[in-house]
Design an enzyme around this catalytic site. Structure first.
Site, PDB file in Angstrom:
ATOM      1  N   THR A 147       0.829  -1.205   0.000  1.00 19.33           N
ATOM      2  CA  THR A 147       0.000   0.000   0.000  1.00 19.33           C
ATOM      3  C   THR A 147       0.861   1.252   0.000  1.00 19.33           C
ATOM      4  O   THR A 147       0.595   2.205  -0.739  1.00 19.33           O
ATOM      5  CB  THR A 147      -0.956   0.002   1.206  1.00 19.33           C
ATOM      6  OG1 THR A 147      -1.812  -1.155   1.130  1.00 19.33           O
ATOM      7  CG2 THR A 147      -1.815   1.252   1.224  1.00 19.33           C
ATOM      8  N   ASN A 198      -4.922 -10.867  -7.268  1.00 26.32           N
ATOM      9  CA  ASN A 198      -4.971 -11.433  -5.924  1.00 26.32           C
ATOM     10  C   ASN A 198      -6.175 -12.328  -5.690  1.00 26.32           C
ATOM     11  O   ASN A 198      -6.142 -13.219  -4.845  1.00 26.32           O
ATOM     12  CB  ASN A 198      -4.959 -10.308  -4.875  1.00 26.32           C
ATOM     13  CG  ASN A 198      -6.020  -9.265  -5.136  1.00 26.32           C
ATOM     14  OD1 ASN A 198      -6.052  -8.655  -6.204  1.00 26.32           O
ATOM     15  ND2 ASN A 198      -6.889  -9.033  -4.173  1.00 26.32           N
ATOM     16  N   GLN A 245       1.583 -10.319  -5.877  1.00 25.42           N
ATOM     17  CA  GLN A 245       1.363 -11.766  -5.958  1.00 25.42           C
ATOM     18  C   GLN A 245       2.386 -12.469  -6.843  1.00 25.42           C
ATOM     19  O   GLN A 245       2.373 -13.687  -6.953  1.00 25.42           O
ATOM     20  CB  GLN A 245      -0.052 -12.052  -6.482  1.00 25.42           C
ATOM     21  CG  GLN A 245      -1.171 -11.559  -5.579  1.00 25.42           C
ATOM     22  CD  GLN A 245      -1.206 -12.252  -4.226  1.00 25.42           C
ATOM     23  OE1 GLN A 245      -0.671 -13.357  -4.055  1.00 25.42           O
ATOM     24  NE2 GLN A 245      -1.841 -11.615  -3.248  1.00 25.42           N
ATOM     25  N   SER A 263       5.166  -6.827  -1.399  1.00 29.61           N
ATOM     26  CA  SER A 263       4.797  -6.944   0.013  1.00 29.61           C
ATOM     27  C   SER A 263       5.310  -8.263   0.566  1.00 29.61           C
ATOM     28  O   SER A 263       4.994  -9.333   0.031  1.00 29.61           O
ATOM     29  CB  SER A 263       3.271  -6.871   0.168  1.00 29.61           C
ATOM     30  OG  SER A 263       2.906  -6.812   1.523  1.00 29.61           O
ATOM     31  N   HIS A 317       4.661  -9.996   3.314  1.00 27.42           N
ATOM     32  CA  HIS A 317       3.799 -10.978   3.998  1.00 27.42           C
ATOM     33  C   HIS A 317       3.018 -11.855   3.032  1.00 27.42           C
ATOM     34  O   HIS A 317       2.368 -12.811   3.444  1.00 27.42           O
ATOM     35  CB  HIS A 317       2.869 -10.278   4.996  1.00 27.42           C
ATOM     36  CG  HIS A 317       1.696  -9.576   4.385  1.00 27.42           C
ATOM     37  ND1 HIS A 317       0.434 -10.125   4.378  1.00 27.42           N
ATOM     38  CD2 HIS A 317       1.582  -8.365   3.807  1.00 27.42           C
ATOM     39  CE1 HIS A 317      -0.406  -9.274   3.817  1.00 27.42           C
ATOM     40  NE2 HIS A 317       0.273  -8.197   3.454  1.00 27.42           N
ATOM     41  N   THR A 354      13.447   5.233  10.586  1.00 22.68           N
ATOM     42  CA  THR A 354      14.398   4.151  10.881  1.00 22.68           C
ATOM     43  C   THR A 354      13.889   2.844  10.297  1.00 22.68           C
ATOM     44  O   THR A 354      12.722   2.480  10.467  1.00 22.68           O
ATOM     45  CB  THR A 354      14.588   4.007  12.404  1.00 22.68           C
ATOM     46  OG1 THR A 354      15.048   5.254  12.929  1.00 22.68           O
ATOM     47  CG2 THR A 354      15.586   2.913  12.718  1.00 22.68           C
ATOM     48  N   CYS A 378      -9.247  -8.126   2.080  1.00 21.40           N
ATOM     49  CA  CYS A 378      -9.484  -6.745   2.519  1.00 21.40           C
ATOM     50  C   CYS A 378     -10.962  -6.410   2.522  1.00 21.40           C
ATOM     51  O   CYS A 378     -11.383  -5.438   3.139  1.00 21.40           O
ATOM     52  CB  CYS A 378      -8.745  -5.771   1.613  1.00 21.40           C
ATOM     53  SG  CYS A 378      -6.960  -6.021   1.600  1.00 21.40           S
TER      54      CYS A 378
END
Length: 685
Positions: free
Chosen positions: A73, A161, A191, A211, A213, A249, A338
């Site tokens: 995102t 997705n 994906q 992404s 995850h 950071t 989502c």
């Protein structure tokens, strides 16, 4: 030991053990700030540099930039902001820009929402243009060619997705080159990582978000590729990290974990091959075909990732499929994770032109490249268990006649109710207030259990009986004429508690009597005493409202079965107005359950999930005590029984605690003071 089979990897994936170890090491041993120049900081910086180098090799970054961030995102936001800022600068300099922000119709919602957001904030006032796809989910290249010269930015994806459909990026690039389109091009590669070969620098892709995850790294870590020479505007400014491109950071634990996944991809010794993944998909698809008659696959297997299966089953909603899979502890989703909590059709499948029943009833089953033989075999066995549970509940066709159910069944939709009075011994039933939405379900239920419908009656005249009667065919008793409410002309006469005569029809050992003296029709169900139906014998009343005439022929133990249930209360009493029930004193958490059951050995543990969920369940009931299956659709029947017994504590549970709370509140409204719900349900037990 968990019995869960996780098949929702497109939503998020289990974290690779090596990634967990790398994150733990980064937090425990190499915890320095990579911007620090001392030894501890340099150890952390080495992790960052190694992960970036591995990603650059895998993705073919070449001279382009690769920026670590929080995930896809943020990457999408940064790419859109960068492209649109450049467009505004070009326009302000008097140069021409396109008028359209083009995005694929099946893009993740983050894309059009980001385009709309920055388009508005930057004052560009460009037009968002949805690029259509065909029935297989592929981008319409002719439509792209028609608008390419007007495009200010183009957003597509590498693989979808929801369906796993792989975009033809080479063909899209060819269209952009043929039309001399100079718009920035973003490709969502979320994906694709670890599933498709990517060589980004050899393409004209300007931005590519990733992404972690989605491929066995933890949440909160991602990457953005930016092609060399492509406009770039930082989304976050501050300390100058990531060479000033993304301040803040660095998430070193996440980067270390993602680095471990990337290293595993480079070695090629951890994840399944494409051929193995295709074999796994074929086995799962075969099990779905065997378990769920009529199953239709919404994604073309030859054009999709082998790790994604999207399917629908005629006559079954996505909610029912989700529930039965979840009871079997097979974790799948309805469309995108989502938006799966929203009861809406899949916009991806709608864009593909699929019929409503397929887009509204779609289930997404996805596994990752870490899947193994044992998991796939167990998944296939559980899928077959789910099919057997659905057949036994008459929700899908069965070669065998199901064991007949007895008592009262409630079907509800958008505040309205249909009721079925069932008698297993005589295989007969009466239908009250059938809704058109329930015609197929009632017909299947009657046919599956081989019932004969004695009557189809309504509380309002001409209220939709004809459609159900036509569907029932030979299962409807057409021997007697009926009035506009469906009431048989040859009904017997019986005396009710007020002394008035009422007409009645018999179903098994009970009678359904029409309440006399009512402006609107109301019905009583109970066991007659000869030619009388005493008030104490009236178990149920069916009516749109409570009236004095109804109170005169019933008692405080009579359960009102409403024709409308706008408050989602299931049922109520006939003698008093409904009272609001607080939830706090009706809840038990899992920690308190064992001690409560020990203190109340007579307590009953009640599973309010639907019968197919109960039949498919693989996990034991909470606290290891046997449970009674009482779905909400049959709660009125059991509530009437409990109200006539010596009160005992009732502890209801379901998957999440939502349905069980409705059951506990309903019983308390009816006057049963010791009704409780297991807070958080089985999910937190």
């Amino acid at each position: 030991m968990t019995t869960e089979i996780y098949l929702d990897s497109n939503a998020t994936s289990v974290v690779l053990p090596a990634a967990i170890a790398a994150a733990t090491d980064a937090m425990g041993q190499r915890y320095g700030n990579p911007s620090s120049t001392h030894g501890t900081g340099l150890k952390a910086k080495a992790i960052l540099d190694q992960a970036r180098a591995s990603a650059a090799r895998l993705l073919g970054v070449g001279p382009g930039r690769l920026i670590f961030n929080s995930g896809a995102t943020e990457g999408i936001q940064t790419a859109v902001l960068s492209a649109l800022v450049a467009l505004r600068e070009r326009r302000d300099a008097g140069r021409a820009i396109g008028a359209l922000l083009v995005y694929g119709a099946t893009e993740h919602k983050a894309v059009p929402e980001s385009l709309a957001h920055w388009n508005r904030l930057l004052g560009l006032n460009l037009t968002l243009h949805k690029l259509p796809v065909d029935g297989n989910g592929a981008h319409d290249l002719a439509a792209l060619r028609a608008v390419a010269d007007q495009a200010a930015m183009i957003c597509t994806m590498a693989a979808n997705n929801e369906t796993g459909v792989i975009s033809d990026l080479t063909a899209i690039e060819a269209v952009l080159n043929e039309t001399n389109c100079n718009a920035c091009w973003m490709v969502d590669c979320v994906q694709a990582l670890g599933k498709l070969k990517l060589d980004l620098s050899s393409t004209r892709i300007d931005y590519a978000p990733f992404s972690g995850h989605k491929l066995h790294a933890p949440k909160g870590i991602g990457m953005l590729y930016v092609r060399a020479g492509t406009p770039f505007t930082p989304l976050i400014m501050g300390g100058g990290q990531e060479s000033g491109q993304r301040s803040g950071t660095e998430n070193m634990a996440g980067i270390a974990a993602l680095g471990a996944v990337l290293a595993a991809l480079e070695r090629g010794d951890t994840f399944r091959t494409h051929a193995e993944l295709c074999s796994f998909r074929a086995r799962i698809a075969d099990s779905l075909r065997a378990a769920l008659p009529g199953v239709v696959f919404n994604n073309p297997f030859d054009k999709a990732l082998p790790t994604t299966i999207n399917f629908a089953v005629p006559g079954l909603s996505s909610r029912e499929l989700m529930d039965v899979f979840d009871a079997a502890e097979v974790r799948v989703s309805a469309g995108s994770a989502c938006s799966s909590s929203k009861a809406a059709p899949s916009y991806v499948l709608d864009a593909m032109g699929l019929p409503l029943w397929r887009s509204a009833g779609a289930i997404r089953l996805t596994f990752g490249p870490l899947a193994d033989e044992a998991t796939i075999a167990a998944a296939c066995a559980r899928i077959e268990r789910c099919g057997a549970a659905l057949r036994a509940s008459c929700l899908i066709p069965s070669e065998r006649t199901a064991v007949p159910h007895d008592g009262l069944l409630q079907l509800g939709v958008e505040g309205a109710c249909s009721w079925m009075v069932l008698d297993a011994a005589s295989r007969s039933c009466i239908v009250i207030d059938p809704l058109p939405e329930h015609t197929t379900r009632i017909e299947a239920y009657v046919r599956c259990q081989n019932y004969q419908v004695q009557a189809v009656v309504c509380t309002q005249p001409n209220a939709g009986r004809a459609q159900l009667i036509a569907a029932l065919g030979r299962h409807y008793n057409r021997a007697a004429d009926a009035d506009e409410y469906g009431w048989p002309a040859n009904a017997a006469v019986i005396a009710v508690a007020s002394g008035a005569a009422a007409s009645a029809i018999t179903v098994g050992t009970q009678v359904l009597a029409c309440v006399p003296g009512q402006a609107q029709r109301a019905y009583l169900l109970g066991v007659a005493d000869g030619a009388r139906l005493p008030a104490a014998a009236v178990r149920f009343a069916f009516s749109a409202q409570i009236t004095q005439a109804l109170r005169d022929v019933s008692t405080e133990r009579t359960v009102l079965c409403p024709t409308r249930d706008d408050g989602n209360q299931l049922c109520s009493g006939t003698t008093s107005a409904t009272q609001a029930i607080t939830t706090a004193d009706a809840q038990l958490d899992s920690a308190a359950l064992a001690s409560f059951l020990q203190a109340h050995p007579d307590a009953r543990l009640i599973d309010v999930r639907e019968p197919y969920e109960f039949a498919a369940a693989v996990a034991p009931a909470p606290a290891g005590r046997p449970a009674l299956s009482v779905p909400l659709s049959r709660l009125a029947e059991y509530a009437s029984t409990w109200l006539h017994e010596e009160p005992a504590p009732l502890v209801f549970y379901c998957r999440s605690g939502n349905r069980s709370m409705k059951a506990a509140q309903c019983l308390r409204r009816l006057g049963h003071p010791q009704a409780y719900s297991l807070h958080g349900g089985l999910a937190l037990a």
